[in-house]
Write a protein that holds these residues in place. Structure first.
Motif, short mmCIF file in Angstrom:
data_model
loop_
_atom_site.label_atom_id
_atom_site.label_comp_id
_atom_site.label_asym_id
_atom_site.label_seq_id
_atom_site.Cartn_x
_atom_site.Cartn_y
_atom_site.Cartn_z
N GLU A 43 37.44 42.77 39.73
CA GLU A 43 37.55 41.70 38.74
C GLU A 43 38.53 40.60 39.16
O GLU A 43 38.38 39.45 38.76
CB GLU A 43 37.99 42.28 37.39
CG GLU A 43 36.93 43.12 36.70
CD GLU A 43 35.79 42.28 36.13
OE1 GLU A 43 35.96 41.05 36.02
OE2 GLU A 43 34.74 42.86 35.80
N ASP A 44 39.56 40.93 39.95
CA ASP A 44 40.51 39.92 40.42
C ASP A 44 40.97 40.28 41.82
O ASP A 44 40.65 41.34 42.36
CB ASP A 44 41.71 39.79 39.46
CG ASP A 44 42.43 41.11 39.24
OD1 ASP A 44 42.81 41.76 40.24
OD2 ASP A 44 42.62 41.51 38.08
N ARG A 45 41.75 39.38 42.43
CA ARG A 45 42.13 39.55 43.83
C ARG A 45 42.97 40.80 44.05
O ARG A 45 42.78 41.54 45.03
CB ARG A 45 42.89 38.31 44.33
CG ARG A 45 43.12 38.32 45.84
CD ARG A 45 43.79 37.03 46.32
NE ARG A 45 43.84 36.99 47.78
CZ ARG A 45 44.84 37.47 48.51
NH1 ARG A 45 45.88 38.04 47.91
NH2 ARG A 45 44.81 37.40 49.83
N GLN A 46 43.95 41.05 43.21
CA GLN A 46 44.81 42.22 43.41
C GLN A 46 44.03 43.52 43.31
O GLN A 46 44.24 44.45 44.10
CB GLN A 46 45.96 42.20 42.39
CG GLN A 46 46.97 41.08 42.62
CD GLN A 46 47.55 41.09 44.02
OE1 GLN A 46 48.03 42.11 44.50
NE2 GLN A 46 47.49 39.95 44.71
N ALA A 47 43.11 43.59 42.36
CA ALA A 47 42.30 44.81 42.23
C ALA A 47 41.37 44.97 43.43
O ALA A 47 41.17 46.09 43.93
CB ALA A 47 41.48 44.76 40.93
N ALA A 48 40.82 43.85 43.91
CA ALA A 48 39.95 43.91 45.09
C ALA A 48 40.73 44.34 46.32
O ALA A 48 40.23 45.10 47.17
CB ALA A 48 39.29 42.56 45.32
N LEU A 49 41.97 43.87 46.44
CA LEU A 49 42.81 44.24 47.58
C LEU A 49 43.16 45.72 47.56
O LEU A 49 43.16 46.39 48.60
CB LEU A 49 44.07 43.38 47.58
CG LEU A 49 44.92 43.37 48.85
CD1 LEU A 49 44.09 43.01 50.07
CD2 LEU A 49 46.08 42.39 48.68
#
Length: 719
Positions: A438-444
């Motif tokens: 859903e967002d960059r931190q979660a994807a990372l």
């Protein structure tokens, strides 16, 4: 009412897209994103030839199968047992391993297209994907080329021409020289006018080939010659352009799509800044920190670029972006990009399906207003290379390969399986790991978690480096640029640590439990159940419940004393420390898993044991513990003192600079090798006089083979 090519009308696609139809291919679609129907359409393209290999050939075939389109593979001699051949409905041999005699042999591929009755050819990326002559040949033969018109390939393939077209179309371009005067002295004069540092780039091609940076006038000539050689080898054209090198720039590119009806759209941007050797290794979409207004301007500039050359199909417009988010046109890649999956993940599209539909004459499935951006995606390129040796490419067998499971948020794009060979003849990329959240931190976080589950044995890879890179605080903050790796080199390449004693305990326990499993199997098959050789408790005739193991931490021997306890546990002595160890071993699929309790603390790892090493993979990282070579084999692999320069990898000798009797200094170029489509200069490791050159230009040398033999200048030996 009939539609051209496909029966399903574009309006119906949009209606169904807005209804959010589900797709059976879970790994393609982002939860909650707009979707469009696919499998219900009947294509006028019933059979497509994929003029490529590896993961992109497999990628195209998956979509073709989903659409009910038959696929035809072509393969070189070394690829006859490859994954893309196994996936295809039909497959045809096209010649020897060198790409010039197989995947770049246009006439051979065209003969296969006719023989197989394929209506279209998908070139993938690389090889013939941006070859004007091949696109024209397809047109002459009445076969659909799944790509843009040959005129667009020609105009965008020559960087000097593309810069002029973009400037006329109102797309911002970076300062440079793109003219016809190609004399070394004139190019050097232009570099002086523009101001150092400058980028020297081949006017044709892409992928970082024929590209060098000259930081000062002193190194300009060497860098120019190196770029020319690589460009000549890769594109048969050594013409160069000179551009101002933007310090610490970002590499931001925009996915565009055009159709034969004059429509063009953008599918937002990707950030591909983190690179080595001018080649991308990790990409993400959308670009971190890019505001909506800048995103819109990027997209509109990219569409201007596409319309300026009447673009059809999938293309990418690449920009350099400075720290103030000013952007300048670099080039346009007239093909599907390696990193296209991150765009698919944030837009809920299948760009290969769009390619097939548009090539058949249909309009782009969605309008600009209907294309929405949701979430964040990363792609990590997993390469057979050694990051600790300047990312030197490698080759060899995939003795063990296990990956994270694919799901709606995780894609594994690959063209190899366990047991396959990574060949020296082609690009060393093993796979692309693509994640969405859903967002960059979660994807990372998802990216790092999946990288920890990507386990490869048999050759060096960049998996641990990708973990280190994606865990760096500056990367996590989104502060990315093309100089990221050199700038943070010390943090990304920390000194190699000594193997922990806990890992040594796990390795020793793994060996013992493997031995126990073998002994138990022998006992079950033996008629003498009481034979001492059928015992797995450590007892042997006249031997106590104690044994010594020797493992290797790099070149250093580690002696471990093991005492077998009657309860099935073990006491291990490593140097001056004692450990109480117990655990068990289980197998799932092609992997062994060890649960090891060391002094009351539970450790879980995947275990792979080969003839000369034990590999431990866990969420804390990976470690390799060596096994000593038996004494009777110890002389077999001895390399000894080469007394000169050796080949850092298997490859072809492209150019030789020295001959017997020449005097060289440390760092002087000796020869140039080509491997994995990259040029590598072999330099003198010390000063001396050349005694013998073992290889001629055009010959192939194996890794560690002595290339040049010489004697030191102060040596009394005869030269």
């Amino acid at each position: 009412m009939a539609a051209t090519g496909f029966v399903l009308l574009a309006a119906e696609w949009r209606r169904q897209a807005l209804r959010g139809l589900q797709c059976q291919q879970k790994w393609i679609w982002v939860p909650g994103a707009k979707r469009y129907a696919s499998a219900v359409a009947q294509s006028s393209i019933e059979k497509v030839l994929v003029a490529n290999r590896g993961e992109i050939a497999c990628r195209v075939m998956r979509t073709a199968r989903k659409m009910g389109v038959k696929s035809v593979a072509v393969y070189s001699d070394v690829d006859k047992n490859s994954m893309h051949v196994a996936m295809a409905d039909e497959a045809y041999s096209i010649g020897p391993a060198p790409s010039q005699q197989s995947y770049l042999a246009m006439e051979k591929i065209m003969q296969v297209a006719k023989k197989s009755a394929a209506q279209a050819i998908h070139p993938g990326y690389g090889f013939l994907s941006e070859n004007t002559e091949f696109a024209e040949l397809c047109s002459q033969e009445g076969i659909i080329f799944i790509g843009p018109p040959s005129s667009a390939i020609r105009d965008m393939g020559i960087k000097s021409t593309s810069k002029a077209i973009m400037s006329a179309a109102g797309v911002p371009v970076v300062e440079g020289y793109h003219g016809e005067d190609q004399s070394d002295s004139f190019l050097q004069e232009q570099a002086r006018r523009i101001g150092y540092p400058v980028m020297i780039k081949a006017v044709r091609g892409g992928g970082g080939k024929g590209m060098r940076i000259a930081l000062s006038e002193k190194e300009f000539q060497d860098q120019l010659e190196s770029a020319r050689r690589e460009a000549k080898k890769s594109f048969s054209d050594d013409a160069m352009l000179i551009e101002k090198f933007v310090d610490n720039p970002r590499h931001v590119e925009v996915q565009v799509f055009g159709d034969q009806h004059g429509n063009a759209v953008y599918l937002f941007e990707r950030d591909c800044s983190v690179q080595r050797r001018h080649q991308k290794i990790i990409e993400e979409a959308p670009g971190p920190g890019i505001k909506p207004e800048v995103r819109r301007k990027l997209g509109e500039a990219a569409v201007k670029a596409a319309k300026a050359v009447n673009y059809v199909g999938a293309g990418t417009v690449e920009f350099i972006m400075d720290s103030q988010h000013n952007f300048y046109f670099m080039e346009m890649n007239t093909r599907l990009q390696v990193e296209h999956p991150v765009t698919e993940m944030i837009t809920g599209t299948d760009l290969v399906e769009w390619q097939l539909r548009v090539a058949a004459g249909e309009k782009i499935p969605l309008t600009q207003e209907e294309i929405s951006l949701k979430g964040h995606a990363f792609e990590a390129r997993i390469y057979a290379e050694d990051p600790n040796n300047n990312f030197m490419p490698g080759a060899g067998p995939l003795l063990h390969l296990s990956t994270p499971p694919s799901d709606s948020c995780t894609r594994i794009e690959t063209g190899v399986r366990q047991g396959d060979e990574v060949s020296i003849h082609y690009d060393p990329m093993i796979a692309k790991l693509v994640v969405w959240a859903e967002d960059r931190q979660a994807a990372l976080r998802r990216l790092r978690f999946c990288l920890q589950q990507y386990n490869i044995v048999g050759l060096s890879t960049n998996v641990d480096f990708l973990l280190s890179l994606s865990s760096h605080p500056e990367f996590e903050a989104g502060n990315v640029h093309t100089n990221f790796i050199p700038q943070h080199y010390d943090e990304l390449f920390p000194p190699q640590k000594v193997i922990s004693k806990v890992s040594l305990c796990q390795a020793a326990l793994g060996l013992i439990l493997r031995e126990k499993m073998t002994t138990d199997t022998f006992r079950d098959l033996s008629e003498d159940k009481f034979s001492p050789f059928a015992s797995s408790n450590g007892r042997r005739i006249n031997i106590p419940y104690l044994r010594n193991l020797t493992l290797l931490d790099g070149e250093n021997k580690v002696n471990i004393t093991v005492i077998y306890n009657r309860d099935g546990s073990y006491d291990m002595q490593i140097q001056d420390e004692s450990f109480h160890v117990s655990g068990d071993l289980s197998s799932t699929g092609n992997s062994d898993f060890i649960r090891c309790v060391v002094n009351g603390v539970v450790h879980k790892s995947k275990l792979v044991i080969l003839d000369d090493a034990i590999y431990l993979f866990s969420l804390d990282g990976s470690e390799q513990v060596g096994l000593p070579v038996p004494k009777f084999l110890s002389g077999v692999s001895a390399t000894g003192d080469q007394g000169g320069a050796v080949a850092p990898m298997t490859g072809t000798i492209e150019k030789v600079f020295v001959k017997a009797g020449d005097r060289v200094q440390v760092g002087d170029p000796l020869m140039v090798m080509i491997a994995m489509k990259m040029e590598h200069t072999i330099r003198a490791p010390k000063a001396g006089i050349i005694k013998k050159v073992h290889y001629q230009e055009g010959s192939q040398a194996n890794r560690h083979a002595p290339l040049v033999e010489f004697v030191e200048e102060d040596s009394d030996s005869e030269s």
